[in-house]
Scaffold this active site. Structure first.
Site: not given
Length: 310
Positions: A99, A134, A166, A220, A241
């Site tokens: 597994r 992410k 950002k 950004e 963005d």
């Protein structure tokens, strides 16, 4: 990717400990301790192989004498029914490691397969697809490796190897120009930025971003006004963005007319359905968190062929 690093060894150890705990009760109850077995793993769908060496690490952590054969290499494109690996060794070790091995390979092959689908949609353009941060905590190195195996590119590995300004950074810094001025001062050769490539080193990766010299700076922007401000402040890389393909194309045209060498990336809401339209906007890169956080697990199975008691 270097599969002989402490990062890989510790990851395998922790994963097995999580599954086995005080012992594999089912296998210990049903399988003689000295039995040997042969087994093979099959692809149950069309997929791109990624992470095959970690399968050998898992089985050898349980049986150092196990033999694992790979008919194909990472990056190979397989059809349903194709054999991914063959394994021979202690039967208990094979069943206990089954597994954990499948979990690793299903996840990594899934990322590589989805990435390949994005790459295919970009055929004929100069735009490349790349990942984001992410990722699954603790698995970033493997997931970014799977993206590269599928034909994609890696963005920064972490917060330390590139500057990406950002909206929240820009707001707290006092605007786009102020943020860029501070970032450019921070990475000036006269003021070396702290660099910690330990995560790359631990994983044995060959990063595309980390290298000698100052950290790259990217900012950004959300519309043409912010883009013009960024270019006026000396931006060398911009991230468009959450724009529509049409808005992104207009912004790309502006950038190319003012600073042709500026690196352009488009991000936000990019899917397999619209990635071609975004690529045709003419950016250098598209980035999508989908590659790592939403890739469906590949359908794999491991089947025992024979067992012998010794």
């Amino acid at each position: 990717m270097d599969w002989n690093t402490p990062y890989i060894a510790n990851l395998v150890r922790r994963s097995l400990e999580e599954d086995i705990g005080t012992g594999d009760a089912t296998t210990e109850a049903a399988v003689p301790p000295r039995a040997t077995a042969r087994a093979h793993m099959l692809a149950r769908q069309t997929l791109v192989c990624a992470g095959l060496p970690i399968a050998e690490k898992v089985f050898r952590a349980l049986d150092p004498e196990v033999r694992v054969i790979f008919p194909h290499n990472d990056g190979s494109f397989l059809e349903p029914g194709a054999e991914i690996l063959q394994v021979k060794g202690n039967a208990r070790a094979i069943l206990t490691g089954e597994r954990t091995t499948l979990n690793f390979l299903a996840h990594l092959c899934g990322i590589a397969t989805l990435t390949r689908r994005f790459v295919e949609q970009l055929a004929g353009t100069k735009t490349r697809i790349r990942d984001t941060r992410k990722t699954t905590p603790g698995l970033r190195a493997l997931e970014k490796y799977a993206v590269k195996t599928g034909g994609g590119a890696n963005h920064r590995f972490g917060l330390y190897d590139a500057i990406l300004l950002k909206e929240n950074h820009i707001a707290l810094a006092g605007g786009i120009k102020a943020a860029l001025d501070k970032a450019h001062t921070y990475v000036s050769p006269k003021v070396p930025a702290p660099r910690a490539a330990s995560a790359y080193d631990a994983a044995g990766l060959d990063p595309e971003v980390v290298g000698p010299g100052p950290l790259p700076v990217q900012v950004e922007v959300r519309d043409q006004k912010e883009l013009q401000e960024a270019l006026g402040a000396g931006a060398e890389a911009v991230l468009l963005d959450n724009m529509t393909p049409a808005c992104a194309a207009a912004c790309v045209k502006i950038v190319r007319g003012i600073r042709a060498e500026c690196v352009i990336e488009i991000s936000g809401g990019i899917t397999l359905d619209n990635v071609r339209a975004y690529a045709e906007a003419g950016a250098d890169f598209l980035s999508s968190g989908m590659l790592t956080h939403s890739a469906p697990a590949a359908n794999l199975s491991l089947l025992v062929e024979s067992i012998e008691e010794t």
